[in-house]
Design a protein around this motif. Structure first.
Motif, short mmCIF file in Angstrom:
data_model
loop_
_atom_site.label_atom_id
_atom_site.label_comp_id
_atom_site.label_asym_id
_atom_site.label_seq_id
_atom_site.Cartn_x
_atom_site.Cartn_y
_atom_site.Cartn_z
N VAL A 66 -4.60 -2.53 8.73
CA VAL A 66 -3.28 -2.72 9.35
C VAL A 66 -2.87 -1.42 10.04
CG1 VAL A 66 -0.82 -2.97 8.80
CG2 VAL A 66 -2.49 -4.57 7.84
N ASP A 67 -2.39 -1.55 11.27
CA ASP A 67 -1.80 -0.43 12.01
C ASP A 67 -0.28 -0.50 11.79
OD1 ASP A 67 -0.58 1.22 13.88
OD2 ASP A 67 -1.96 0.71 15.50
N GLY A 68 0.26 0.51 11.14
CA GLY A 68 1.69 0.52 10.82
C GLY A 68 2.57 0.94 11.99
N ASP A 69 1.96 1.35 13.11
CA ASP A 69 2.71 1.70 14.32
C ASP A 69 3.81 2.72 14.03
OD1 ASP A 69 3.23 1.62 17.04
OD2 ASP A 69 4.55 -0.14 16.90
N SER A 70 3.52 3.62 13.10
CA SER A 70 4.45 4.72 12.78
C SER A 70 5.76 4.23 12.16
CB SER A 70 4.71 5.55 14.03
OG SER A 70 5.05 6.86 13.66
N GLY A 71 5.76 3.01 11.61
CA GLY A 71 6.97 2.48 10.97
C GLY A 71 7.24 3.18 9.64
N LEU A 72 8.40 2.88 9.08
CA LEU A 72 8.71 3.33 7.72
C LEU A 72 7.65 2.77 6.77
CD1 LEU A 72 12.54 2.52 7.57
CD2 LEU A 72 11.56 4.79 7.11
N GLY A 73 7.05 3.60 5.94
CA GLY A 73 6.12 3.09 4.94
C GLY A 73 6.78 2.06 4.04
N LEU A 74 8.09 2.20 3.86
CA LEU A 74 8.87 1.28 3.04
C LEU A 74 8.83 -0.14 3.59
CD1 LEU A 74 12.01 3.62 2.82
CD2 LEU A 74 10.25 3.34 1.05
N VAL A 75 8.52 -0.27 4.88
CA VAL A 75 8.46 -1.57 5.55
C VAL A 75 7.00 -1.98 5.79
CG1 VAL A 75 9.01 -2.77 7.71
CG2 VAL A 75 10.71 -1.26 6.65
N VAL A 76 6.19 -1.01 6.19
CA VAL A 76 4.78 -1.29 6.48
C VAL A 76 4.05 -1.76 5.22
CG1 VAL A 76 2.59 -0.25 7.21
CG2 VAL A 76 4.73 0.42 8.35
N ALA A 77 4.31 -1.07 4.10
CA ALA A 77 3.54 -1.33 2.88
C ALA A 77 3.74 -2.76 2.35
CB ALA A 77 3.89 -0.29 1.81
N PRO A 78 4.98 -3.25 2.24
CA PRO A 78 5.12 -4.63 1.74
C PRO A 78 4.44 -5.66 2.65
CG PRO A 78 7.25 -3.50 1.73
CD PRO A 78 6.29 -2.61 2.46
N LYS A 79 4.44 -5.39 3.98
CA LYS A 79 3.75 -6.33 4.88
C LYS A 79 2.25 -6.30 4.63
CE LYS A 79 7.27 -6.76 8.33
NZ LYS A 79 7.79 -6.67 9.69
N ALA A 80 1.70 -5.11 4.43
CA ALA A 80 0.26 -4.99 4.18
C ALA A 80 -0.09 -5.62 2.83
CB ALA A 80 -0.15 -3.53 4.21
N MET A 81 0.76 -5.42 1.83
CA MET A 81 0.50 -6.02 0.51
C MET A 81 0.57 -7.54 0.60
SD MET A 81 -0.25 -5.14 -2.65
CE MET A 81 -0.56 -6.22 -4.05
N ALA A 82 1.48 -8.05 1.42
CA ALA A 82 1.58 -9.51 1.59
C ALA A 82 0.29 -10.06 2.21
CB ALA A 82 2.80 -9.85 2.45
N ILE A 83 -0.32 -9.29 3.10
CA ILE A 83 -1.59 -9.72 3.70
C ILE A 83 -2.70 -9.75 2.64
CG2 ILE A 83 -3.40 -9.07 5.37
CD1 ILE A 83 -1.03 -7.90 7.11
N ALA A 84 -2.71 -8.73 1.77
CA ALA A 84 -3.71 -8.71 0.69
C ALA A 84 -3.54 -9.95 -0.21
CB ALA A 84 -3.57 -7.43 -0.13
N ILE A 85 -2.29 -10.28 -0.52
CA ILE A 85 -2.01 -11.44 -1.38
C ILE A 85 -2.45 -12.74 -0.70
CG2 ILE A 85 -0.08 -12.82 -2.29
CD1 ILE A 85 1.27 -10.10 -3.02
N GLU A 86 -2.17 -12.85 0.60
CA GLU A 86 -2.55 -14.06 1.34
C GLU A 86 -4.07 -14.22 1.34
OE1 GLU A 86 -0.48 -14.27 5.15
OE2 GLU A 86 -2.20 -15.49 5.84
N LYS A 87 -4.78 -13.13 1.54
CA LYS A 87 -6.25 -13.20 1.54
C LYS A 87 -6.78 -13.57 0.15
CE LYS A 87 -7.15 -10.48 5.63
NZ LYS A 87 -8.05 -11.41 6.33
N ALA A 88 -6.11 -13.05 -0.88
CA ALA A 88 -6.52 -13.40 -2.25
C ALA A 88 -6.31 -14.89 -2.48
CB ALA A 88 -5.74 -12.58 -3.26
N GLN A 89 -5.23 -15.44 -1.92
CA GLN A 89 -5.01 -16.89 -2.07
C GLN A 89 -6.16 -17.67 -1.43
OE1 GLN A 89 -1.01 -16.65 -0.71
NE2 GLN A 89 -0.13 -17.11 -2.72
N GLN A 90 -6.70 -17.15 -0.34
CA GLN A 90 -7.78 -17.85 0.37
C GLN A 90 -9.14 -17.68 -0.31
OE1 GLN A 90 -7.19 -19.80 3.09
NE2 GLN A 90 -5.04 -19.33 2.75
N VAL A 91 -9.53 -16.45 -0.62
CA VAL A 91 -10.92 -16.19 -1.05
C VAL A 91 -11.03 -15.46 -2.39
CG1 VAL A 91 -11.87 -16.26 1.29
CG2 VAL A 91 -11.10 -14.06 0.34
N GLY A 92 -9.92 -15.37 -3.15
CA GLY A 92 -10.00 -14.78 -4.49
C GLY A 92 -9.43 -13.38 -4.59
#
Lengths: 369, 369
Positions: free
Chosen positions: A81-107
């Motif tokens: 994920v490219d955070g585009d220099s955003g607040l880590g406070l905002v970038v991190a939850p979005k990246a974690m949500a992507i990890a969770i979504e991928k876990a839902q798909q493939v474990g």
């Protein structure tokens, strides 16, 4: 002297400030939730005390308040994920949500993040996995303050490791730890109180053992978990290195001494090997390994066994990682969050500057010595 | 007095012994490669010195030499493997191969293992990922010897964490560390030499600081990395706990104080929560995150920056995890592997008992004081 404000007061104020600097309402709400989770859990060094620091980074042009956070590379179980220099406070939850979504798909799902900024406490992100019956992992690199074993140079951040594991009837296991002997926040407490640090926390600029908590200002370093080679500091160094590499070499962020400092008054190095600071997140679905109920039954037994273990004289019980922070959250949600005088004054300054009410009145402020 | 044998001699002998107890030729070759990797890398406590220990476990009916090692649960990125009570030396490489195969398919692979036994050094398995341009991870729980912070009870093993990361022109980063201040092998060296241990390695049965390396025989414990609370032992405890949970609670193996002891003369607990001991393996394809060449270029820069960092007086250089073991392997492949007298006598006993030649003659034995 301390001023105590309720969580709701602090949250209203913080969200307003983030909106004032240009964050969307949604991003401001996310950043507020993440930032104040530190205060609720008693990690005072990483919460509201840093709000003015984030604002100074924004003023310095190092925070993009309307980032285009996007996946730049992916497979079924991974993403960068490219955070585009955003607040880590905002970038991190979005990246974690992507990890969770991928876990839902493939474990499992694994996301390395470049071009981000300080993300608050790691547990704020790792814990997102718990309600999904997943194990959550959150790592980040950080401003270089730590010397590897045998060195006098500050080449690593306090680079925390957070692992969150759901349980059944027991509360979850939530480990969130700097890979140094002591986190920087603990040193700050000693600095304020003018107390000596135990040996093994810091060294002076020549690499000698030091107990002076102000040593970092004079070119000294924090020491990796272990403190010295005899006590395994090469292991703390290796752990901090692993966090740095997974967060930054894997994503294309800056690493080692090139990680941009959190404080805005320190310059960013001229020739950087990557973009911003880096994070790494993981989510593993429990039922990708065994039925959730089985796992939780055994996790409860694991926790019970440790919690009821025989103790050394003078100690009441063996703690499970996350216990003290959870108890603190219960207390602070009901009694409010105490703020040290300089922290409260920072908020008063921000309130005036951004014309945002701190909404403090006699009814909801407790002054304490 | 030491006897030095060549790697080839030791390998021939070891493979013969494993075949004599009933292992297939393929399994015997695998077990030999894994076991002797410890000797080559200088981790003498985990190599040929343990061969007779494995044989005693087999005699005690705790090793199945013809195991049906199988996947009992899986998703695209995960699996749980039942080791069927096989040698960990054989079960672990098969499980790691499954993690690598899954990573080839979906970017990463994660395998938790139940019903296994001691697997040698973790790096033997984690390093399998390197030649595939993957990051390799290997964890295992182990016989309970370690007291969590504030406890007098031995509830955790030395539970190692191994993370292997490929580089380009530089040799790979290979961290393989017990989550205790000092690995048991280091304590054994002090025991043999009758030297005191540094404070922070062990406690006595009441939980007092001890420097007596024989303390474990009297009910004492190894201490988690950090040594005591002031020096972060709660972090070492949390790391050991994470290894235990991922290896055993996630797979259905035994955990905490229920992990079956390696030594055959200690009984296995009567009511066990799981099967055998547990491991956990991970493989992450570099190109699931960024192009391999980019990663390797930056990994080389990372390693170069640390290796050339300024040192404290009296230290020659900053080491990269894996450096000492790699140098030892070069030396021992050419000069042979030195064996302490009791280890060599164990091998002579096994040679006689199983009618296997140790093939020692004056030409290839060097005796040293």
């Amino acid at each position: 002297m301390e001023t105590t404000l309720s969580y709701e007061q602090l949250a209203d104020f913080t969200k307003n400030i983030f909106q004032k600097i240009g964050c969307s309402e949604e991003d401001a709400a996310t950043a507020t939730r993440v930032l104040l989770m530190a205060d609720l859990r008693g990690i005072d060094s990483h919460g509201i005390a840093r709000l003015s620091g984030y604002i100074r980074l924004w003023e310095g042009g190092r925070i993009n308040v309307t980032p285009n956070i996007k996946i730049i590379h992916e497979t079924p179980s991974t993403a960068v994920v490219d955070g585009d220099s955003g607040l880590g406070l905002v970038v991190a939850p979005k990246a974690m949500a992507i990890a969770i979504e991928k876990a839902q798909q493939v474990g499992t799902g694994w996301v390395s993040v470049q071009h981000s900024n300080h993300f608050g406490i790691a547990a704020a992100h790792g814990m997102m996995a718990l309600e999904k019956n997943m194990i959550g992992i959150a790592l980040t690199n950080a401003s270089p303050l730590v010397a590897p074993t045998f060195s006098t140079e500050r080449l690593l951040g306090t680079n925390p490791i957070c692992v969150c594991i759901p349980a059944g009837k027991q509360p979850p296991f939530v480990a969130d730890m700097a890979t140094t002997t002591a986190a920087n926040g603990k040193l700050e407490i000693l600095q304020r109180k003018n107390l000596k640090a135990p040996e093994g926390w810091i060294q002076d600029k020549e690499g000698n053992v030091s107990t002076n908590p102000h040593e970092l200002r004079a070119g000294g370093s924090l020491l990796p978990l272990g403190g010295d080679k005899d006590h395994g500091s090469h292991k703390g160094y290796a752990l901090g290195a692993i966090v740095d590499i997974l967060s930054a070499v894997l994503s294309g962020a800056n690493y080692a001494a090139w990680v941009p400092p959190f404080v805005s008054f320190l310059p960013v190095a001229a020739e950087l090997p990557g973009k911003g600071i880096g994070h790494f997140f993981g989510a593993m679905r429990i039922d990708a390994f065994r039925p959730v109920d089985d796992f939780k039954k055994h996790m409860d037994q694991w926790i019970h066994r440790f919690r009821t273990a025989a103790t050394v004289a003078g100690q009441e019980k063996v703690l499970i990682p996350g216990d003290p922070e959870r108890e603190m959250e219960v207390e602070r949600r009901s009694k409010g969050i105490p703020l040290l005088k300089p922290v409260f004054e920072d908020l008063e300054y921000l309130a005036e500057r951004f014309e945002v009410s701190l909404n403090v009145n006699q009814a909801n402020v407790q002054r304490q010595v």
